[in-house]
Design an enzyme around this catalytic site. Structure first.
Site, PDB file in Angstrom:
ATOM      1  N   ARG A  15       0.837  -1.209   0.000  1.00 57.33           N
ATOM      2  CA  ARG A  15       0.000   0.000   0.000  1.00 57.33           C
ATOM      3  C   ARG A  15       0.874   1.262   0.000  1.00 57.33           C
ATOM      4  O   ARG A  15       0.916   2.007  -0.969  1.00 57.33           O
ATOM      5  CB  ARG A  15      -0.963  -0.033   1.207  1.00 57.33           C
ATOM      6  CG  ARG A  15      -2.100   0.961   1.108  1.00 57.33           C
ATOM      7  CD  ARG A  15      -1.730   2.360   1.536  1.00 57.33           C
ATOM      8  NE  ARG A  15      -1.223   2.427   2.900  1.00 57.33           N
ATOM      9  CZ  ARG A  15      -0.680   3.507   3.426  1.00 57.33           C
ATOM     10  NH1 ARG A  15      -0.553   4.623   2.713  1.00 57.33           N
ATOM     11  NH2 ARG A  15      -0.208   3.502   4.665  1.00 57.33           N
ATOM     12  N   ASP A  16       1.620   1.486   1.073  1.00 57.90           N
ATOM     13  CA  ASP A  16       2.395   2.723   1.196  1.00 57.90           C
ATOM     14  C   ASP A  16       3.480   2.782   0.116  1.00 57.90           C
ATOM     15  O   ASP A  16       3.823   3.857  -0.393  1.00 57.90           O
ATOM     16  CB  ASP A  16       3.051   2.786   2.589  1.00 57.90           C
ATOM     17  CG  ASP A  16       3.162   4.199   3.132  1.00 57.90           C
ATOM     18  OD1 ASP A  16       3.100   5.153   2.346  1.00 57.90           O
ATOM     19  OD2 ASP A  16       3.332   4.349   4.358  1.00 57.90           O
ATOM     20  N   HIS A 207       4.352   3.827  12.959  1.00 56.64           N
ATOM     21  CA  HIS A 207       4.558   3.775  11.500  1.00 56.64           C
ATOM     22  C   HIS A 207       5.555   4.877  11.142  1.00 56.64           C
ATOM     23  O   HIS A 207       5.191   6.046  11.065  1.00 56.64           O
ATOM     24  CB  HIS A 207       3.184   3.996  10.839  1.00 56.64           C
ATOM     25  CG  HIS A 207       3.194   4.132   9.349  1.00 56.64           C
ATOM     26  ND1 HIS A 207       2.585   3.218   8.518  1.00 56.64           N
ATOM     27  CD2 HIS A 207       3.688   5.088   8.525  1.00 56.64           C
ATOM     28  CE1 HIS A 207       2.712   3.598   7.257  1.00 56.64           C
ATOM     29  NE2 HIS A 207       3.383   4.737   7.227  1.00 56.64           N
ATOM     30  N   CYS A 240       4.028   9.211   0.766  1.00 53.07           N
ATOM     31  CA  CYS A 240       2.679   9.718   0.501  1.00 53.07           C
ATOM     32  C   CYS A 240       2.716  10.678  -0.682  1.00 53.07           C
ATOM     33  O   CYS A 240       3.480  11.640  -0.680  1.00 53.07           O
ATOM     34  CB  CYS A 240       2.153  10.440   1.740  1.00 53.07           C
ATOM     35  SG  CYS A 240       0.544  11.207   1.472  1.00 53.07           S
TER      36      CYS A 240
END
Ligand code: COA
Ligand code: ZN
Length: 312
Positions: A15-16, A207, A240
């Site tokens: 995902r990230d 995280h 991100c």
């Protein structure tokens, strides 16, 4: 506080990591890599996000990815979701757990999900309804929990306020996200202690991103506060798309190597994991920051005749 003897690692690379790659990665490649992680013994995988496919086209295939994952070993498969629509899609696809996210800072939340912080929090009530109906647990993640690339320092009270709201909504844990690597050991200590006092029922997950080279130092600070849940990304991929200067997560192999050396159990086979990370590097097609996948574990020895002898 004593360090935990066992840590749960959640792999967030699919995902990230994949969300920030410009080129789309084929669904079958994602599935193969996740299944290799499961073979390595990784107990939890954030396999994708159910966000708007217009915002993050890289993860538009989340449901297809989940359908291809080997579920025979009971690996917890977590879906990141921003809103009720994402929750409905994730539950329909059969995710084991949902993770909602909101930023501690207004500017990053606006950039990331086009909402104020309070609007995001209000929307999570609908997420909880959908999840509760399906019997699916929900974690709450706080992005920019250690600082915002647009606003700077984030008050610890704001992190506590959001975590308290998560608890009121019935979520099962709180994740502190260091979106652009602004965490430091003193901030980790301060934030963990604040949450342990304010919302002791919520287990904390940390995280970190390694943007400033202190990601694993922050893990040690978290261990000293008794935190036993960490998120990381294979080969150190990650970041991100809606935050300035975001770079890779702490690297899963480097984290597992550190935990092994500290005598902390993860249930993960480091050699198999390094093989997965090297495969990720091949798929991405450029050198990635992971170090142990290149050097091997500490006692990975070399034959003496591999290296010439220095003569003066
Ligand atoms: N999954 C799929 N589609 C979604 C969706 C979801 N979770 N949420 C909204 N949409 C769709 C709506 O159905 C609507 O579609 P339409 O125009 O065809 O009717 C469209 O997206 C706009 O919906 P709206 O609620 O107005 O969303 P928005 O444009 O304000 O965007 C988010 C809000 C949250 C959907 C978007 O900003 C987003 O997906 N952000 C994710 C960012 C991210 O992944 N960051 C990295 C992880 S930290
Ligand atoms: Zn992240």
């Amino acid at each position: 506080m004593t360090r935990p003897s066992k840590v749960t690692v959640t792999e967030v690379g699919p995902r990230d990591g994949f969300q920030i790659e410009h080129d789309l990665i084929p669904t079958a490649t994602k599935i193969a890599l996740i299944n290799q992680l499961i073979e390595a013994g990784v107990p939890r995988v954030e396999f994708s996000s159910f966000v708007s496919p217009r915002a993050v086209p890289q993860l538009a295939d989340a449901a297809e990815v989940l359908a291809g994952i080997d579920r025979s070993r009971g690996t917890e498969l977590v879906a990141l979701v921003p809103n009720a629509k994402g929750a409905a899609r994730a539950v329909e696809a059969g995710a084991d757990e949902l993770c909602v996210f909101v930023s501690a800072s207004e500017t990053h939340n606006r950039k990331n999900v086009n909402r104020t912080v309070e609007e995001s929090l209000a929307g999570f009530a609908d997420v909880m309804q959908i999840a509760n109906r399906a019997g699916t647990p929900v974690h709450g993640a706080i992005a920019t929990a250690f600082g915002c690339p647009f606003e700077g320092d984030v008050p610890v009270a704001q992190v506590g306020h959001i975590a308290h709201k998560f608890r009121e909504l019935g979520m099962v844990g709180v994740n502190l996200g260091d979106t652009t690597g602004m965490a430091t050991p003193p901030l980790v200590v301060e934030r963990c202690r604040h949450l342990q006092e304010r919302v002791p029922e919520l287990p904390i997950t940390l995280h970190f991103h390694n943007t400033r080279g202190i990601g694993l130092v922050n893990v040690v600070a978290g261990l000293d506060e008794g935190v036993d849940r960490y998120e990381s990304s294979f080969a150190g991929l990650g970041g991100c798309p809606f935050a300035a200067g975001a770079t890779g997560n702490i690297c899963t192999e480097d984290l597992v190597n550190l935990l092994n050396e500290l005598g902390i159990e993860t249930g993960i086979d480091l050699d198999v994991l390094c093989g997965v990370a090297r495969r990720v590097e091949e798929v991405i097609g450029r050198p990635l920051p992971g170090q142990v996948m290149k050097a091997g574990p500490r006692l990975h020895l070399h034959a003496a005749d591999e290296v010439q002898t220095a003569v003066g």
